[in-house]
Design a protein around this motif. Structure first.
Motif, PDB file in Angstrom:
ATOM      1  N   GLY A 117       0.790  -1.233   0.000  1.00 13.79           N
ATOM      2  CA  GLY A 117       0.000   0.000   0.000  1.00 13.79           C
ATOM      3  C   GLY A 117       0.809   1.263   0.000  1.00 13.79           C
ATOM      4  N   THR A 118       2.116   1.165  -0.175  1.00 13.18           N
ATOM      5  CA  THR A 118       2.968   2.358  -0.206  1.00 13.18           C
ATOM      6  C   THR A 118       4.247   2.039  -0.948  1.00 13.18           C
ATOM      7  N   ASP A 119       4.794   3.069  -1.601  1.00 13.36           N
ATOM      8  CA  ASP A 119       6.125   2.958  -2.199  1.00 13.36           C
ATOM      9  C   ASP A 119       7.179   3.608  -1.312  1.00 13.36           C
ATOM     10  N   ASP A 120       6.761   4.108  -0.163  1.00 15.18           N
ATOM     11  CA  ASP A 120       7.674   4.825   0.731  1.00 15.18           C
ATOM     12  C   ASP A 120       7.489   4.307   2.153  1.00 15.18           C
ATOM     13  N   PRO A 121       8.061   3.133   2.475  1.00 17.29           N
ATOM     14  CA  PRO A 121       7.850   2.566   3.804  1.00 17.29           C
ATOM     15  C   PRO A 121       8.381   3.447   4.921  1.00 17.29           C
ATOM     16  N   ALA A 122       9.441   4.226   4.670  1.00 19.29           N
ATOM     17  CA  ALA A 122       9.955   5.128   5.712  1.00 19.29           C
ATOM     18  C   ALA A 122       8.894   6.151   6.085  1.00 19.29           C
ATOM     19  N   ALA A 123       8.203   6.688   5.085  1.00 18.70           N
ATOM     20  CA  ALA A 123       7.125   7.641   5.365  1.00 18.70           C
ATOM     21  C   ALA A 123       5.979   6.953   6.091  1.00 18.70           C
ATOM     22  N   ALA A 124       5.699   5.692   5.718  1.00 17.26           N
ATOM     23  CA  ALA A 124       4.629   4.954   6.390  1.00 17.26           C
ATOM     24  C   ALA A 124       4.934   4.789   7.874  1.00 17.26           C
ATOM     25  N   VAL A 125       6.199   4.483   8.194  1.00 17.43           N
ATOM     26  CA  VAL A 125       6.587   4.360   9.597  1.00 17.43           C
ATOM     27  C   VAL A 125       6.445   5.716  10.293  1.00 17.43           C
ATOM     28  N   ALA A 126       6.899   6.754   9.639  1.00 13.88           N
ATOM     29  CA  ALA A 126       6.804   8.088  10.239  1.00 13.88           C
ATOM     30  C   ALA A 126       5.354   8.476  10.491  1.00 13.88           C
ATOM     31  N   ASN A 127       4.466   8.005   9.618  1.00 12.92           N
ATOM     32  CA  ASN A 127       3.040   8.314   9.767  1.00 12.92           C
ATOM     33  C   ASN A 127       2.314   7.368  10.714  1.00 12.92           C
ATOM     34  N   GLY A 128       3.034   6.336  11.211  1.00 10.52           N
ATOM     35  CA  GLY A 128       2.462   5.504  12.260  1.00 10.52           C
ATOM     36  C   GLY A 128       1.743   4.258  11.814  1.00 10.52           C
ATOM     37  N   GLU A 129       1.931   3.802  10.557  1.00  6.93           N
ATOM     38  CA  GLU A 129       1.269   2.568  10.125  1.00  6.93           C
ATOM     39  C   GLU A 129       2.049   1.948   8.969  1.00  6.93           C
TER      40      GLU A 129
END
Length: 534
Positions: A117-129
């Motif tokens: 569901g994302t191409d940017d896992p670092a951003a996903a972690v930063a966003n909390g999911e």
């Protein structure tokens, strides 16, 4: 979560790299490769599982006290901790006591993963999911990590939840503690703690801090080297393991065949010695070696040979016994490289008996030995009973040990110990254990010294724990028809109804190693103290 350039700042801050020789961070694998993940079972102040995903050149990490599960109904607390360097992805061993995270670590699971569901896992972690599809050996399917928040406010900002989606890989009630072994080594945390492959010394420079305690076996002979042996006539100059040996009488029969089988020539025996040398080397290195020589074959009487002959090549390692009395052996062979064992075999050494102490500390054994010596009346089933009783006793004492078939009629048990105790102390300890076992089945055991006084019963021979009293080495042949071999076994093999002490020969032990490996490798590097006995 910070990006690649500074994501390891907190990791480095908590560690003093002048003291703790841990990697300070590396680069990602080549572009386009699927990212990796690892779950490390880590016993520090308390047990937890470290779940780590490779993201932007580092390992995004969560500590999960109860461990990840395939059970979709379970919700696991996960504490988001600092990123770790990529070098940690296959770390298994011991972090020194007193250092950050001190304790034992195994690679509980590892594999690859893909963000969902994302191409940017670092951003996903930063966003909390973070949604992660994992492809491990134990863990498969979709995992979700969610930061805990209430009304949009972070709750204990490090606290997350880890859960498994209800997909084809979900398993109700799946418990990670029912799968405790490393996917790399097959060992448990207990086994790694007692016998780590690597020890880290904080008082050394980082580049020198890793001490390898259980090195991988050295490479075996090449196909060309073995082919050269086959091409010789009765003798030749053999280039083996980088050494040149004059090999002679290659067609001489050393062992008669077994049950109509072909006899074993010196050529075949030398081939076995070269092939097994890298496997046997850890049990011979740094130790004086007594040879049982049969230069004319096992159908002639053999003799013990301890003195290294003057014609031995200069490259052969040797040890001068500083306590040799007049007439005693002064210089012993030390097999510190594979070629030295091939030389000993060519010299007629059909049996190999290393000392249980090392040359640098000749009075401090590194093994305590239990020798189950059957009498003429002892049946194989009775000997197995004695071995299993010792297994139970050692398990009760929480002592790491392994049994070994002698290749003749007996069974031996080798117990690795921290150097320090004397032979007198190890002999007294083994005697107490064996007398306790013997008391359970007194009808099977005699404690008489002379064989003629034992009425054909077995002897539990603790007296082998003495300087220059040796037991046959792991993987040494024995002087009998078919060239049986003394082979280490696992404890559970004592329950195999097909097992016999002379089951394996120089012609079959290779298949055995390919199938089961070397059980004695679990003893290398073990530094245990023998527990006190009441």
């Amino acid at each position: 979560m910070a990006r690649k350039g500074d994501s390891l700042t907190e990791y480095r801050r908590k560690r003093d790299f002048e003291r703790t020789p841990e990697p300070a961070g590396g680069e990602s694998p080549e572009p386009g490769a699927r990212p990796r993940f690892v779950v490390q079972r880590h016993r520090a102040r308390r047990l937890h599982y470290d779940v780590r995903f490779e993201i932007d050149g580092a390992l995004a990490s969560w500590a999960v006290p109860k461990g990840p599960t395939l059970d979709p109904s379970a919700r696991r607390m996960a504490v988001h901790v600092e990123d770790h360097p990529l070098e940690y992805i296959d770390f298994e061993g011991v972090i020194p006591s007193g250092e950050y995270g001190g304790g034992d670590v195994i690679v509980w699971d590892t594999g690859e993963w893909e963000p969902h569901g994302t191409d940017d896992p670092a951003a996903a972690v930063a966003n909390g999911e973070l949604h992660a599809e994992v492809f491990g050996e134990k863990l498969r399917g979709r995992f979700v990590l969610v930061r805990r928040e209430q009304d949009g406010v972070k709750v204990g900002k490090e606290n997350w939840l880890l859960l498994h989606k209800k997909d084809d890989h979900a398993v109700e009630g799946w418990d990670p503690e029912e799968h405790p072994r490393s996917v790399l080594s097959g060992r448990t945390n207990d086994e790694v703690a007692v016998a780590p492959d690597k020890a880290w010394h904080s008082d050394r420079p980082a580049a020198e801090a890793a001490e390898v305690l259980r090195p991988e076996p050295v490479p075996g002979p090449s196909e060309d080297e073995l082919a050269a042996l086959d091409e010789f006539g009765k003798s030749g100059s053999w280039e083996i393991f980088g050494r040149r040996l004059k090999v002679t009488n290659l067609d001489k029969v050393l062992f008669p065949g077994r049950k109509g089988g072909k006899p074993i020539t010196k050529r075949e025996f030398l081939r076995y010695a070269a092939t097994i040398a890298p496997v046997a080397l850890p049990y011979l290195q740094g130790r004086a070696l007594n040879l049982h020589r049969y230069p004319d074959g096992t159908e002639q009487k053999g003799f013990w040979h301890k003195q290294l002959p003057q014609h031995a090549p200069e490259w052969i390692a040797r040890w001068d016994n500083p306590e040799a009395d007049p007439g005693e052996t002064t210089t012993y062979l030390v097999v510190d490289e594979p070629a030295a064992l091939v030389w000993a075999a060519n010299f007629g050494g059909l049996e190999w008996h290393p000392w249980t102490s090392r040359t640098e500390a000749m009075h401090e054994p590194t093994y305590a030995l239990i020798d189950l010596d059957p009498g003429p009346r002892t049946t194989w089933d009775e000997l197995l009973t004695l071995a299993r009783l010792h297994r139970t006793a050692l398990e009760h004492l929480d002592v790491i040990a392994r049994p070994k078939l002698t290749g003749s009629r007996g069974i031996q048990i080798w117990i690795p110990i921290e150097p320090g105790p004397s032979f007198d102390e190890t002999r007294a300890w083994v005697e107490k254990v064996s007398r306790s076992v013997g008391a359970v089945v007194p009808e099977l055991v005699s404690w008489k010294w002379e064989k003629s006084d034992r009425d054909g019963l077995a002897r539990l021979d603790y007296t082998q724990n003495a300087i220059n009293k040796t037991l046959v080495a792991p993987f040494s042949p024995r002087p009998s028809a078919g060239a049986p071999v003394s082979v280490p076994i696992e404890w559970d093999e004592l329950d195999d109804e097909k097992l016999r002490s002379d089951t394996f020969t120089i012609r079959t032990v290779g298949d055995r190693l390919a199938e089961r490996g070397d059980p004695f490798r679990a003893l290398l590097g073990v530094r245990q103290t023998l527990p006190k006995l009441t």
